[in-house]
Design a protein around this motif. Sequence first.
Motif, PDB file in Angstrom:
ATOM      1  N   LEU A 107       0.830  -1.200   0.000  1.00 43.27           N
ATOM      2  CA  LEU A 107       0.000   0.000   0.000  1.00 43.27           C
ATOM      3  C   LEU A 107       0.868   1.254   0.000  1.00 43.27           C
ATOM      4  O   LEU A 107       1.970   1.256   0.543  1.00 43.27           O
ATOM      5  N   ASP A 108       0.359   2.294  -0.604  1.00 37.67           N
ATOM      6  CA  ASP A 108       1.060   3.576  -0.658  1.00 37.67           C
ATOM      7  C   ASP A 108       0.902   4.298   0.674  1.00 37.67           C
ATOM      8  O   ASP A 108      -0.103   4.956   0.925  1.00 37.67           O
ATOM      9  N   HIS A 122       0.072   8.125   0.908  1.00 37.04           N
ATOM     10  CA  HIS A 122      -1.221   8.608   0.423  1.00 37.04           C
ATOM     11  C   HIS A 122      -1.948   9.370   1.530  1.00 37.04           C
ATOM     12  O   HIS A 122      -1.811   9.066   2.728  1.00 37.04           O
ATOM     13  N   TYR A 168      -4.824   9.119   2.410  1.00 36.96           N
ATOM     14  CA  TYR A 168      -5.686   8.194   3.150  1.00 36.96           C
ATOM     15  C   TYR A 168      -5.047   7.835   4.490  1.00 36.96           C
ATOM     16  O   TYR A 168      -5.740   7.631   5.494  1.00 36.96           O
ATOM     17  N   PHE A 187     -11.241   1.890   1.172  1.00 39.46           N
ATOM     18  CA  PHE A 187     -10.040   2.623   0.770  1.00 39.46           C
ATOM     19  C   PHE A 187     -10.018   2.786  -0.750  1.00 39.46           C
ATOM     20  O   PHE A 187     -10.601   1.964  -1.485  1.00 39.46           O
ATOM     21  N   LEU A 230      -4.588   3.004  -3.799  1.00 38.85           N
ATOM     22  CA  LEU A 230      -3.711   2.744  -2.665  1.00 38.85           C
ATOM     23  C   LEU A 230      -2.859   1.493  -2.894  1.00 38.85           C
ATOM     24  O   LEU A 230      -1.758   1.364  -2.375  1.00 38.85           O
TER      25      LEU A 230
END
Length: 274
Positions: A141-142, A145, A147, A220, A224
């Motif tokens: 996952l980034d 981000h 998020y 999400f 991502l």
Amino acid sequence: MKLYLYLSFRHLDVLRNNRLHFSGALERQDPFENNRPSVRKAPEQTPISNEDFQAELRRQYAALPAHMQSLVTEDYFCEQAAKKRPAIEKQMRQRQQPKVKKLPEAKKLESLSVCRLFKSPDNPVLWERYGDNYKGFVVELDGGHSYFMNPKHKEQPQVLRPVTYSNERPSVKARVQPFPSLFYRGEGWSFEQEVRLVRPKEAADKVANAGNQEFFLFNFPPGLVKQVITGCNASAEDRKQLKQLLSVDLRFKKVQQANLWLDPDLFELHVKPA
């Protein structure tokens, strides 16, 4: 920053529905986080020297009100008090004991949910423990981000922070705040390199029950997901399901696919493009 989520194929819905699974902060099995009963340390039984004992008797005499001191001399008081030496020594030891550390209150965690992420995709212990004994998969996952980096999610506060590893348990005044009991673990767990995402339960998009345990699901954005790594013990059927999902679903058209391989000489793992 890259973050990695270890999963079994029972949780393929994480990709299908774009939902991260959070568990209740108090539902975890770590007794240190929940402040299970701890041993009460007994006073040290080191001998008290005669010099220290006599100094304590003189201190006690000096603490007497003036009218009491006028009735007895210091020598007489010390002579009589010395007959109670075991009880006085016990009091001395109790005063010497450090104050009991005030631990973070577990009750404050009742409204919180936690998602466990990690910094490495090739940790053998994590693959065995959280990746279904190498039969599961890992999602990259980034971590940079919004998020994750935004201090709020759906107008509710969120905290993303690496776990601090130490042999000393945190107090209510620990350096890492808030919720220090969630972000401190024993030094023996440092190999995990864990990062925890904490959110209020009430912010979840859905609540699900499995095996008498509640899970809090948070949507999400598909962007991502950067890479999906399949475990070396994954079955042919599971590999086929995952490949079909990533190939057909347009949300994941830019997601890289990789496989986990064993090193021929060392107890190490390697991630190679599929």
